[in-house]
Write a protein that holds these residues in place. Sequence first.
Motif, PDB file in Angstrom:
ATOM      1  N   GLY A 109      30.432  33.266  42.583  1.00  0.00           N
ATOM      2  CA  GLY A 109      30.390  34.320  41.576  1.00  0.00           C
ATOM      3  C   GLY A 109      31.649  34.417  40.748  1.00  0.00           C
ATOM      4  N   MET A 110      31.885  33.474  39.842  1.00  0.00           N
ATOM      5  CA  MET A 110      33.094  33.501  39.029  1.00  0.00           C
ATOM      6  C   MET A 110      33.097  34.699  38.083  1.00  0.00           C
ATOM      7  SD  MET A 110      35.803  31.777  39.169  1.00  0.00           S
ATOM      8  CE  MET A 110      37.384  31.998  38.381  1.00  0.00           C
ATOM      9  N   GLU A 111      31.924  35.093  37.578  1.00  0.00           N
ATOM     10  CA  GLU A 111      31.859  36.252  36.702  1.00  0.00           C
ATOM     11  C   GLU A 111      32.242  37.518  37.463  1.00  0.00           C
ATOM     12  OE1 GLU A 111      31.542  36.345  33.440  1.00  0.00           O
ATOM     13  OE2 GLU A 111      31.542  34.157  33.556  1.00  0.00           O
ATOM     14  N   GLU A 112      31.773  37.605  38.732  1.00  0.00           N
ATOM     15  CA  GLU A 112      32.132  38.752  39.563  1.00  0.00           C
ATOM     16  C   GLU A 112      33.622  38.753  39.862  1.00  0.00           C
ATOM     17  OE1 GLU A 112      29.662  36.728  40.042  1.00  0.00           O
ATOM     18  OE2 GLU A 112      27.801  37.858  40.387  1.00  0.00           O
ATOM     19  N   THR A 113      34.176  37.550  40.061  1.00  0.00           N
ATOM     20  CA  THR A 113      35.618  37.422  40.317  1.00  0.00           C
ATOM     21  C   THR A 113      36.416  37.905  39.111  1.00  0.00           C
ATOM     22  OG1 THR A 113      35.279  35.564  41.825  1.00  0.00           O
ATOM     23  CG2 THR A 113      37.475  35.801  40.847  1.00  0.00           C
ATOM     24  N   LYS A 114      35.999  37.494  37.920  1.00  0.00           N
ATOM     25  CA  LYS A 114      36.673  37.931  36.700  1.00  0.00           C
ATOM     26  C   LYS A 114      36.631  39.449  36.577  1.00  0.00           C
ATOM     27  CE  LYS A 114      35.691  33.726  34.012  1.00  0.00           C
ATOM     28  NZ  LYS A 114      34.929  33.171  32.856  1.00  0.00           N
ATOM     29  N   GLU A 115      35.521  40.041  36.987  1.00  0.00           N
ATOM     30  CA  GLU A 115      35.362  41.488  36.908  1.00  0.00           C
ATOM     31  C   GLU A 115      36.351  42.194  37.850  1.00  0.00           C
ATOM     32  OE1 GLU A 115      33.583  44.736  34.988  1.00  0.00           O
ATOM     33  OE2 GLU A 115      33.394  42.582  34.607  1.00  0.00           O
ATOM     34  N   VAL A 116      36.545  41.609  39.053  1.00  0.00           N
ATOM     35  CA  VAL A 116      37.493  42.182  40.018  1.00  0.00           C
ATOM     36  C   VAL A 116      38.886  42.252  39.406  1.00  0.00           C
ATOM     37  CG1 VAL A 116      38.684  41.785  42.207  1.00  0.00           C
ATOM     38  CG2 VAL A 116      36.197  41.513  42.075  1.00  0.00           C
ATOM     39  N   PHE A 117      39.326  41.154  38.788  1.00  0.00           N
ATOM     40  CA  PHE A 117      40.671  41.112  38.214  1.00  0.00           C
ATOM     41  C   PHE A 117      40.777  41.954  36.944  1.00  0.00           C
ATOM     42  CE2 PHE A 117      40.906  37.587  41.125  1.00  0.00           C
ATOM     43  CZ  PHE A 117      42.222  37.638  41.566  1.00  0.00           C
ATOM     44  N   LYS A 118      39.700  41.993  36.184  1.00  0.00           N
ATOM     45  CA  LYS A 118      39.688  42.786  34.956  1.00  0.00           C
ATOM     46  C   LYS A 118      39.890  44.266  35.255  1.00  0.00           C
ATOM     47  CE  LYS A 118      36.637  43.986  31.069  1.00  0.00           C
ATOM     48  NZ  LYS A 118      35.287  43.771  30.479  1.00  0.00           N
ATOM     49  N   ASN A 119      39.402  44.717  36.403  1.00  0.00           N
ATOM     50  CA  ASN A 119      39.447  46.134  36.743  1.00  0.00           C
ATOM     51  C   ASN A 119      40.718  46.549  37.488  1.00  0.00           C
ATOM     52  OD1 ASN A 119      36.960  46.762  35.560  1.00  0.00           O
ATOM     53  ND2 ASN A 119      35.829  46.142  37.381  1.00  0.00           N
ATOM     54  N   LEU A 120      41.624  45.603  37.722  1.00  0.00           N
ATOM     55  CA  LEU A 120      42.879  45.956  38.381  1.00  0.00           C
ATOM     56  C   LEU A 120      43.711  46.870  37.496  1.00  0.00           C
ATOM     57  CD1 LEU A 120      44.003  42.525  39.895  1.00  0.00           C
ATOM     58  CD2 LEU A 120      42.883  44.413  41.076  1.00  0.00           C
ATOM     59  N   LYS A 121      44.437  47.773  38.114  1.00  0.00           N
ATOM     60  CA  LYS A 121      45.254  48.722  37.347  1.00  0.00           C
ATOM     61  C   LYS A 121      46.512  49.075  38.119  1.00  0.00           C
ATOM     62  CE  LYS A 121      42.597  52.666  39.082  1.00  0.00           C
ATOM     63  NZ  LYS A 121      41.878  51.820  40.076  1.00  0.00           N
ATOM     64  N   ALA A 122      47.489  49.605  37.406  1.00  0.00           N
ATOM     65  CA  ALA A 122      48.729  50.046  38.033  1.00  0.00           C
ATOM     66  C   ALA A 122      48.424  51.095  39.091  1.00  0.00           C
ATOM     67  CB  ALA A 122      49.670  50.613  36.975  1.00  0.00           C
ATOM     68  N   GLY A 123      49.113  51.014  40.205  1.00  0.00           N
ATOM     69  CA  GLY A 123      48.905  51.966  41.293  1.00  0.00           C
ATOM     70  C   GLY A 123      47.932  51.490  42.347  1.00  0.00           C
ATOM     71  N   ASP A 124      47.215  50.391  42.062  1.00  0.00           N
ATOM     72  CA  ASP A 124      46.294  49.849  43.062  1.00  0.00           C
ATOM     73  C   ASP A 124      47.061  49.360  44.286  1.00  0.00           C
ATOM     74  OD1 ASP A 124      43.886  50.258  41.760  1.00  0.00           O
ATOM     75  OD2 ASP A 124      43.843  48.276  40.831  1.00  0.00           O
ATOM     76  N   GLU A 125      46.394  49.425  45.435  1.00  0.00           N
ATOM     77  CA  GLU A 125      46.883  48.780  46.645  1.00  0.00           C
ATOM     78  C   GLU A 125      45.909  47.648  46.934  1.00  0.00           C
ATOM     79  OE1 GLU A 125      47.485  51.708  49.728  1.00  0.00           O
ATOM     80  OE2 GLU A 125      49.523  52.023  49.004  1.00  0.00           O
ATOM     81  N   ILE A 126      46.394  46.419  46.829  1.00  0.00           N
ATOM     82  CA  ILE A 126      45.527  45.242  46.817  1.00  0.00           C
ATOM     83  C   ILE A 126      45.727  44.414  48.084  1.00  0.00           C
ATOM     84  CG2 ILE A 126      44.908  43.161  45.538  1.00  0.00           C
ATOM     85  CD1 ILE A 126      46.245  44.512  43.057  1.00  0.00           C
ATOM     86  N   ALA A 127      44.638  44.144  48.766  1.00  0.00           N
ATOM     87  CA  ALA A 127      44.659  43.284  49.951  1.00  0.00           C
ATOM     88  C   ALA A 127      44.075  41.921  49.593  1.00  0.00           C
ATOM     89  CB  ALA A 127      43.852  43.917  51.083  1.00  0.00           C
ATOM     90  N   ILE A 128      44.798  40.865  49.951  1.00  0.00           N
ATOM     91  CA  ILE A 128      44.346  39.495  49.709  1.00  0.00           C
ATOM     92  C   ILE A 128      44.290  38.766  51.049  1.00  0.00           C
ATOM     93  CG2 ILE A 128      44.781  37.336  48.475  1.00  0.00           C
ATOM     94  CD1 ILE A 128      46.768  39.037  46.723  1.00  0.00           C
ATOM     95  N   PHE A 129      43.133  38.255  51.399  1.00  0.00           N
ATOM     96  CA  PHE A 129      42.973  37.509  52.651  1.00  0.00           C
ATOM     97  C   PHE A 129      42.926  36.015  52.353  1.00  0.00           C
ATOM     98  CE2 PHE A 129      41.574  41.697  53.791  1.00  0.00           C
ATOM     99  CZ  PHE A 129      41.931  41.841  55.123  1.00  0.00           C
TER     100      PHE A 129
END
Length: 248
Positions: free
Chosen positions: A177-197
């Motif tokens: 799901g590359m389109e879904e992946t792009k959506e995840v990054f597009k919606n990132l904003k200041a103040g987020d707490e992001i977990a990467i596995f």
Amino acid sequence: MYHFFVDKENIQGNKIYIEGKDVNHIKNVLRMHIGEELSVGNGEDEDEYVCEIADIEDDRIECNLMFVKHANVESPAKIYLFQGLPKSDKMELIIQKCVELGVTEIIPVATKRCVVKIEDKKAASKVARWQAIAEAAGKQSKRAIVPNIGQIMSFKEAVKYSEKMNVRMIPYELCEGMEETKEVFKNLKAGDEIAIFIGPEGGFDTKEIDYAKESGVKPISLGKRILRTETAGMAVLAWISFVLEVEG
């Protein structure tokens, strides 16, 4: 300009005192002298103290404060990297580069396909060494904080720990799901707490992926090519930096 970290109590008005292993580094490795300038952070906020060396003693360096500036070097988001334990000394490279790229905390994770098995009695010394590498990388890249290296966790413990974070993602080679992946990054904003596995060399076991998905972690794609474990986390951090710091 060389950058160092000191405890808050070592910043006393117009005087700043550097102690510990940095004293030897300044005196005998960098061979700095009285009158030379350096910068100091307290490892907790983004104030950068620019000062000059006033005195060089056996066990500390006394500096005169010149001015304070707000460094504004930290990522607008807090980024937590859950790194599957890799082979050899790859973890050291991962820590070094991810600190440069703005990570907040790195949590080593013992997953099913990890080749490396670290005994409990050796875990503390490993984490201490990794923390020292994180501090050195923080100095080199002039970070305002020293990113924390967490204790080694199991995969389930790591997923549980990540529940307090509002954005959670897991790169997975079978995710299309590359389109879904792009959506995840597009919606990132200041103040987020992001977990990467990030998985180890052999990737994640399918049961681990299923468990992560059931817990609300979003599978993402990193493109058409398979990235090494030491590359994947850096790629995600670079993407986040672009979205939050370059595009703004």
